[in-house]
Scaffold this active site. Structure first.
Site, mmCIF file in Angstrom:
data_model
loop_
_atom_site.group_PDB
_atom_site.id
_atom_site.type_symbol
_atom_site.label_atom_id
_atom_site.label_comp_id
_atom_site.label_asym_id
_atom_site.label_seq_id
_atom_site.Cartn_x
_atom_site.Cartn_y
_atom_site.Cartn_z
ATOM 1 N N HIS A 1 0.578 -1.209 0.150
ATOM 2 C CA HIS A 1 0.017 -0.078 -0.191
ATOM 3 C C HIS A 1 1.018 1.349 -0.717
ATOM 4 C CE1 HIS A 1 -3.015 3.138 0.940
ATOM 5 N NE2 HIS A 1 -3.703 1.452 0.799
ATOM 6 N N ASP B 1 -8.173 -5.448 0.111
ATOM 7 C CA ASP B 1 -8.365 -6.138 -1.217
ATOM 8 C C ASP B 1 -8.134 -8.192 -1.352
ATOM 9 O OD1 ASP B 1 -9.498 -4.398 -2.829
ATOM 10 O OD2 ASP B 1 -7.480 -4.151 -3.446
HETATM 11 N N1 CMC Z 1 4.046 -7.804 -4.975
HETATM 12 C C1 CMC Z 1 5.783 -7.665 -5.151
HETATM 13 N N2 CMC Z 1 6.257 -6.605 -4.803
HETATM 14 C C2 CMC Z 1 5.390 -5.601 -4.223
HETATM 15 C C3 CMC Z 1 4.391 -5.914 -4.078
HETATM 16 C C4 CMC Z 1 3.334 -6.511 -4.830
HETATM 17 N N3 CMC Z 1 1.966 -6.360 -4.052
HETATM 18 N N4 CMC Z 1 4.171 -4.804 -3.836
HETATM 19 C C5 CMC Z 1 4.769 -3.566 -3.757
HETATM 20 N N5 CMC Z 1 6.347 -4.426 -3.741
HETATM 21 C C6 CMC Z 1 7.728 -3.717 -4.471
HETATM 22 C C7 CMC Z 1 7.390 -2.784 -5.828
HETATM 23 O O1 CMC Z 1 8.002 -3.908 -6.867
HETATM 24 C C8 CMC Z 1 8.824 -1.950 -4.449
HETATM 25 O O2 CMC Z 1 9.998 -2.801 -5.366
HETATM 26 P P1 CMC Z 1 11.312 -2.786 -5.310
HETATM 27 O O3 CMC Z 1 11.850 -1.047 -3.933
HETATM 28 O O4 CMC Z 1 12.626 -3.148 -5.310
HETATM 29 O O5 CMC Z 1 11.252 -1.774 -6.983
HETATM 30 C C9 CMC Z 1 8.790 -1.704 -4.018
HETATM 31 O O6 CMC Z 1 7.811 -2.813 -3.262
HETATM 32 C C10 CMC Z 1 7.496 -0.468 -3.597
HETATM 33 O O7 CMC Z 1 6.606 -0.379 -4.209
HETATM 34 P P2 CMC Z 1 5.821 0.430 -5.150
HETATM 35 O O8 CMC Z 1 5.357 0.401 -6.581
HETATM 36 O O9 CMC Z 1 6.732 1.819 -5.630
HETATM 37 O O10 CMC Z 1 4.654 1.272 -4.054
HETATM 38 P P3 CMC Z 1 3.658 2.046 -4.833
HETATM 39 O O11 CMC Z 1 3.331 2.753 -3.196
HETATM 40 O O12 CMC Z 1 3.751 2.662 -6.088
HETATM 41 O O13 CMC Z 1 2.417 0.063 -5.135
HETATM 42 C C11 CMC Z 1 0.767 -0.397 -4.529
HETATM 43 C C12 CMC Z 1 1.711 0.541 -3.846
HETATM 44 C C13 CMC Z 1 -0.313 -0.654 -3.972
HETATM 45 C C14 CMC Z 1 0.347 0.100 -6.097
HETATM 46 C C15 CMC Z 1 1.715 -1.637 -4.564
HETATM 47 O O14 CMC Z 1 2.060 -2.377 -3.356
HETATM 48 C C16 CMC Z 1 0.919 -3.029 -5.449
HETATM 49 O O15 CMC Z 1 0.790 -2.497 -7.077
HETATM 50 N N6 CMC Z 1 0.544 -4.239 -4.734
HETATM 51 C C17 CMC Z 1 -0.628 -5.175 -5.948
HETATM 52 C C18 CMC Z 1 -1.695 -4.230 -6.346
HETATM 53 C C19 CMC Z 1 -2.527 -4.469 -4.950
HETATM 54 O O16 CMC Z 1 -2.914 -4.663 -4.196
HETATM 55 N N7 CMC Z 1 -3.351 -2.872 -5.288
HETATM 56 C C20 CMC Z 1 -4.480 -2.813 -3.414
HETATM 57 C C21 CMC Z 1 -4.310 -1.381 -3.081
HETATM 58 S S1 CMC Z 1 -4.744 -1.402 -1.523
HETATM 59 C C22 CMC Z 1 -6.862 -0.532 -1.627
HETATM 60 C C23 CMC Z 1 -6.916 -0.537 -3.161
HETATM 61 O O17 CMC Z 1 -6.106 1.174 -3.045
HETATM 62 O O18 CMC Z 1 -7.967 -0.235 -4.184
#
Ligand code: CMC
Length: 430
Positions: free
Chosen positions: A308, A365
């Site tokens: 998140h 989720d």
């Molecule tokens: N699985 C694997 N790696 C992950 C995940 C994941 N679910 N989430 C984040 N990371 C890694 C990402 O690859 C990055 O790694 P590195 O630092 O080595 O590059 C690090 O963690 C930081 O992630 P980010 O993508 O920069 O974080 P963000 O704040 O931009 O993204 C997020 C947040 C929710 C989009 C992301 O965690 C994600 O894609 N999660 C899976 C999709 C998901 O469950 N979404 C629902 C979010 S909560 C409810 C809603 O908003 O609807």
């Protein structure tokens, strides 16, 4: 504590005001940065940028705290608890309603639950396999054609009436899109039923057989809607605010919210989670392999339902949903093998340095789909249910922005990296 930040650019020093939230969190006000220095700020995913002041929802991502208008989210799920309609009123109007106010709002929901026959007829022309989020977004926008009196809502009564129409009709639109996809006759809303029961009635009743909702199912859906009701400046809410900032109407702004929510990194993640758990259950992949794939930087796969932008700790909504899965499934005398797989994945992830170092925890989720399945909601309607739940939040945020006389059109800047001035070359010379 200093109430100003000093920024030095070359030889020039400027002072930037620091503003403070009620929780003591601080933000540097850079709204005059361009005027004072000729520089913009660069924050491509807005991870470091507060786009507004808001009094609706409070999140402390490090501590895993979520509050609606100051009330901890846990109080919405323990007895005595509000129902979804009461929570919606609280979010939109800023305080708990009194008996008369709640009764009046309920009556408005009842009075507005039907769709105009013109809208209803449009469902017949949509392909049966159309994505329900596309239908929801389009039909919500389309409400503007049938309720033009709400294209501008300048008086408080206008906002209440528009909000009641949206919150009531969203269920009917959602249920009709499901009925259309199954080739089933539309079931009209029943004014004698409460909000959640009425939605389930429109989804599952047959002309010759009334669907009877059990208290545990009604309660579970009520809780799911409440847990999704607002989450401050997330992607879809920001979309609502961006569109609303141009003074676009409430229907168009909320339709934009639906479109943003559809994405798999946002609300669409609840569908991806169940698809992922199903794949593991069907033997297509093991939980261990799933975790390996999620960590593999050459693989675009992510562990859906994990991570998140704001929570660097347990998402309190996921905690509540996880506990509820056990309770609700037991009450319904049901077992779901996907719940065991989800628990196993969580266990693997929370003991894996990759997830621990990045502070990736289950989000809302991860467990919501298991409850929605138990209620009987088909997977492709999960994100629609998220949207029904989130609608009061979008309306509250739109209203807050609309009521703020100092709010301006949201118009970010860019750092241009394209071609320098170039001459047009006629076709025959290319
Ligand atoms: N699985 C694997 N790696 C992950 C995940 C994941 N679910 N989430 C984040 N990371 C890694 C990402 O690859 C990055 O790694 P590195 O630092 O080595 O590059 C690090 O963690 C930081 O992630 P980010 O993508 O920069 O974080 P963000 O704040 O931009 O993204 C997020 C947040 C929710 C989009 C992301 O965690 C994600 O894609 N999660 C899976 C999709 C998901 O469950 N979404 C629902 C979010 S909560 C409810 C809603 O908003 O609807």
């Amino acid at each position: 504590m200093a109430d100003k930040a000093i920024l030095q650019v070359g030889d020039k020093k400027i002072e930037l005001p620091i503003i403070e939230g009620v929780d003591g969190s601080k933000a540097i006000d850079i709204s005059q940065l361009l005027a004072q220095t000729g520089l913009t700020s660069y924050d491509p995913s807005l991870g470091n940028t507060a786009i507004c002041k808001s009094a609706i929802t409070y999140i402390d991502g490090d501590k895993g705290i979520l509050r609606y208008r100051g009330i901890p989210i846990e109080q919405f799920t323990a007895q005595p608890k509000p129902n979804f309609v009461e929570a919606a009123w609280l979010l939109i109007f800023g305080r708990l309603p009194n008996k008369a106010e709640l009764a009046e709002f309920r009556q408005q929901l009842i009075d507005n639950e039907l769709l105009h026959e013109g809208i209803k007829d449009q469902f017949q022309h949509i392909p049966a396999d159309a994505p329900p989020m596309a239908i929801l977004s389009a039909t919500m926008n389309n409400l503007a054609c049938f309720h033009k009196q709400f294209l501008e809502v300048e008086k408080p009564e206008g906002l209440v009436a528009a909000a009641a129409r949206l919150i009531s009709k969203v269920r009917t639109i959602a249920a009709f899109s499901y009925r259309r996809s199954r080739g089933l006759p539309f079931i009209y809303p029943d004014p004698g039923l409460r909000y959640c029961a009425n939605f389930l009635h429109m989804m599952f009743s047959l002309p010759y057989k009334q669907y009877i909702v059990t208290p545990e199912i009604e309660d579970a859906l009520n809780m799911i809607f409440i847990l999704h009701a607002d989450h401050e400046q997330n992607c879809s809410t920001s979309a609502v605010r961006v569109v609303g900032s141009a003074r676009a109407n409430l229907f168009a702004s909320c339709a934009a919210g639906v479109s943003a929510l559809w994405g798999p990194l946002h609300g669409g993640a609840n569908v991806e989670v169940i698809n992922m758990l199903e794949r593991i259950y069907q033997g297509g992949i093991s939980p261990e392999q799933c975790i390996r794939d999620a960590k593999d930087k050459n693989n675009s796969f992510r562990l859906f339902g994990f991570g998140h932008r704001v929570y660097r700790n347990f998402d309190p909504r996921a905690k509540i949903l996880k506990e509820s899965c056990d309770r609700v499934l037991a009450k319904m005398h049901r077992q779901d093998p996907l719940l065991d797989i989800a628990r196993r994945l969580e266990e693997l992830a929370l003991s894996d340095p990759y997830f621990v170092e990045r502070k990736l925890y289950p989000n809302v989720d991860f467990y919501s789909g298991i409850l929605l399945r138990a209620i009987g909601i088909p997977t492709n309607m999960f994100t629609v249910c998220f949207a029904i739940g989130r609608l009061p939040g979008w309306i509250a945020q739109w209203k807050e922005q609309h009521d703020d006389t100092s709010s301006k059109i949201l118009r970010p800047r860019q750092v241009y990296i394209g071609a320098q001035v170039t001459d047009y070359v006629p076709m025959e010379q290319r």
